[in-house]
Design a protein around this motif. Sequence first.
Motif: not given
Length: 94
Positions: A33-40, A79-94
């Motif tokens: 999740a952090i890796m995909t976030t920092l790609f942007d 909670a960790s799995l859901i939040i991190n999955t949503l962050i990964i999916l959110g970064n993949g869509l935008f």
Amino acid sequence: MTLYAKINSDFSENYIGYSALAIIASTCLGSIAIMTTLFDGNNAFQMFLVFITVAVCSAHNAAILTVQKPKLVLDLLIASLIINTLIILGNGLF
């Protein structure tokens, strides 16, 4: 019996083994999740997402290391799995 109750019962019975697997799963998904976030980039919003990821993963790991009740550890894992999955999916869509 609901799915959550079954998982909670099994997690409580095999707490030590599942805790080790949960640390690995939560930390690996958090790092992705952090890796995909920092790609942007690294503006304020990305740093906020990194903070959320680190806080959730750290809370889960701290609950295991301080030997909290299995239900709390399982809730933090979910909670960790859901939040991190949503962050990964959110970064993949935008």
